[in-house]
Design a protein around this motif. Structure first.
Motif, mmCIF file in Angstrom:
data_model
loop_
_atom_site.group_PDB
_atom_site.id
_atom_site.type_symbol
_atom_site.label_atom_id
_atom_site.label_comp_id
_atom_site.label_asym_id
_atom_site.label_seq_id
_atom_site.Cartn_x
_atom_site.Cartn_y
_atom_site.Cartn_z
ATOM 1 N N CYS A 186 0.843 -1.186 0.000
ATOM 2 C CA CYS A 186 0.000 0.000 0.000
ATOM 3 C C CYS A 186 0.879 1.237 0.000
ATOM 4 O O CYS A 186 2.095 1.151 0.234
ATOM 5 N N LYS A 187 0.285 2.379 -0.232
ATOM 6 C CA LYS A 187 1.034 3.635 -0.304
ATOM 7 C C LYS A 187 1.700 3.956 1.024
ATOM 8 O O LYS A 187 2.830 4.436 1.065
ATOM 9 N N LEU A 188 1.003 3.673 2.148
ATOM 10 C CA LEU A 188 1.560 3.961 3.470
ATOM 11 C C LEU A 188 2.840 3.179 3.697
ATOM 12 O O LEU A 188 3.856 3.729 4.142
ATOM 13 N N TRP A 189 2.809 1.885 3.393
ATOM 14 C CA TRP A 189 4.003 1.064 3.596
ATOM 15 C C TRP A 189 5.141 1.516 2.684
ATOM 16 O O TRP A 189 6.302 1.534 3.087
ATOM 17 N N CYS A 190 4.816 1.893 1.470
ATOM 18 C CA CYS A 190 5.847 2.378 0.553
ATOM 19 C C CYS A 190 6.506 3.640 1.097
ATOM 20 O O CYS A 190 7.738 3.781 1.045
ATOM 21 N N LEU A 191 5.700 4.547 1.643
ATOM 22 C CA LEU A 191 6.242 5.775 2.225
ATOM 23 C C LEU A 191 7.093 5.481 3.454
ATOM 24 O O LEU A 191 8.160 6.074 3.650
ATOM 25 N N LEU A 192 6.635 4.560 4.300
ATOM 26 C CA LEU A 192 7.386 4.197 5.501
ATOM 27 C C LEU A 192 8.739 3.610 5.143
ATOM 28 O O LEU A 192 9.774 3.983 5.702
ATOM 29 N N ILE A 193 8.745 2.665 4.188
ATOM 30 C CA ILE A 193 9.969 1.962 3.835
ATOM 31 C C ILE A 193 10.957 2.881 3.120
ATOM 32 O O ILE A 193 12.176 2.719 3.241
ATOM 33 N N SER A 194 10.450 3.857 2.385
ATOM 34 C CA SER A 194 11.310 4.774 1.638
ATOM 35 C C SER A 194 11.805 5.943 2.469
ATOM 36 O O SER A 194 12.678 6.701 2.016
ATOM 37 N N ASP A 195 11.280 6.096 3.658
ATOM 38 C CA ASP A 195 11.652 7.230 4.501
ATOM 39 C C ASP A 195 13.094 7.083 4.994
ATOM 40 O O ASP A 195 13.478 6.005 5.477
#
Length: 364
Positions: A29-38
């Motif tokens: 999901c978008k949230l997980w993608c943002l978390l992992i890319s942070d």
């Protein structure tokens, strides 16, 4: 995607997963993608391997290259419980006509630095399969040295991390006197303190505590064979060379240092080497005697059962210090019969795709 878990709990779970799994979860999901890319998550994921030895051992890998082939391979260090190990080929686009000039410089935080003389540096993260290429400019040549006087030997490199500036650096020593340092953060080469030592070989330095270390000799006039061996470090934060205390003064057969378990090693020959238990403290040097005679030795890492993985006489050895026993590791699956070059790395999410490097995408 609906979830009953808070973002903090999700982060704590993701931080403990292998890199390959985390990269797949970017698609959840978008949230997980943002978390992992942070960047904060990437640093926390990296730091967990520093403080948790079990996590470090899970992520610890070897990367290998044969001198007769341009391909790169990797091996799980956890697989060293067996004496026969299968290597897996990596997707790494080296130029086939020039692979004899390829050389591992070093690795840190999951990034592997590779030189392809005379014009390129590669920064490669094998875990996330990201590669960047830096073309080396025509660096300044000392005008006080004539063309005939210049040393024809290849340059000496070192790769490491400057904690004070959060920057990855490459140091290049050439012409026996000129030193340049490349900063990934600023994408610039800068001239550093003049090199006033003599080298014994063209081996890359080993990185520890924000500095790259070699064995050099001081002076220019005496025969090299009669000059005392010194441990010389180039400090990235200070931009200059300094000397570290040796375990003993009579060191005619020592031409290399290494790192094992976060400690600097003074590598001789026969059946012993020295480990500096407290960095920079002469009294902390400890002699290690192993029941394996050798002409050359290079420590790689500790395995999860406290066995040491060593390169001895160009062979891969697992040494058990408690029982003073060893076993040879045979690696299968590598094309070519040339000499193996081996480097260790710990898998990370650290990306080389920043600053002004030339991006290379790697596909299956």
């Amino acid at each position: 995607m609906q979830s009953n878990l808070s973002s903090d709990i999700i982060v704590e779970i993701l931080m403990r997963l292998p890199v390959k799994s985390i990269c797949r979860f970017k698609c959840v999901c978008k949230l997980w993608c943002l978390l992992i890319s942070d960047p904060t998550f990437i640093k926390r994921h990296l730091n967990l391997a520093i403080v948790d030895k079990d996590i470090e051992h899970q992520r610890q890998k070897l990367i290998l290259r044969s001198s007769s082939t341009p391909s790169l391979y990797h091996v799980e260090c956890d697989a060293m419980t067996s004496n026969d190990v299968m290597a897996v080929k990596l997707h790494f686009p080296l130029i086939r006509s020039s692979f004899d000039k390829v050389k591992f410089i070093g690795s840190f935080n999951g990034l592997l630095c590779i030189s392809l003389e005379p014009e390129r540096l590669f920064l490669f993260n094998p875990a996330i399969r990201e590669l960047k290429v830096k073309r080396i400019p025509n660096l300044y040549i000392d005008i006080n040295r004539s063309l005939d006087d210049r040393d024809s030997r290849p340059p000496i490199y070192g790769f490491g991390y400057d904690h004070s500036f959060d920057d990855y650096n490459v140091v290049k020593i050439m012409n026996e006197s000129i030193v340049y340092v490349y900063s990934l953060k600023t994408d610039t080469w800068r001239r550093a303190q003049r090199f006033s030592y003599r080298r014994f070989n063209s081996d890359s330095g080993v990185h520890l505590n924000g500095a790259v270390h070699w064995v050099f000799a001081r002076g220019k006039d005496s025969p090299l064979v009669s000059m005392p061996r010194l441990i010389v470090a180039f400090d990235f934060a200070e931009g200059k060379f300094r000397e570290l205390p040796r375990p003993y003064d009579d060191a005619e057969n020592v031409t290399a240092v290494g790192v094992l378990g976060g400690c600097l090693c003074w590598l001789g020959e026969q059946q012993d080497f020295w480990v500096m238990k407290e960095y920079g403290v002469k009294e902390s040097w400890t002699k290690v005697v192993i029941g394996v005679p050798f002409l050359n030795l290079r420590p790689l890492c500790f395995l999860k059962n406290d066995e040491a993985l060593l390169v001895i006489n160009e062979g891969l050895i697992v040494y058990n210090p408690r029982e003073d026993t060893h076993r040879e590791i045979v690696i299968h699956g590598i094309n070519g019969r040339g000499k193996l070059e081996i480097e260790t790395y710990v898998e990370s999410l650290v990306s080389p795709n920043v600053w002004n490097w030339e991006l290379k995408e790697i596909s299956d």
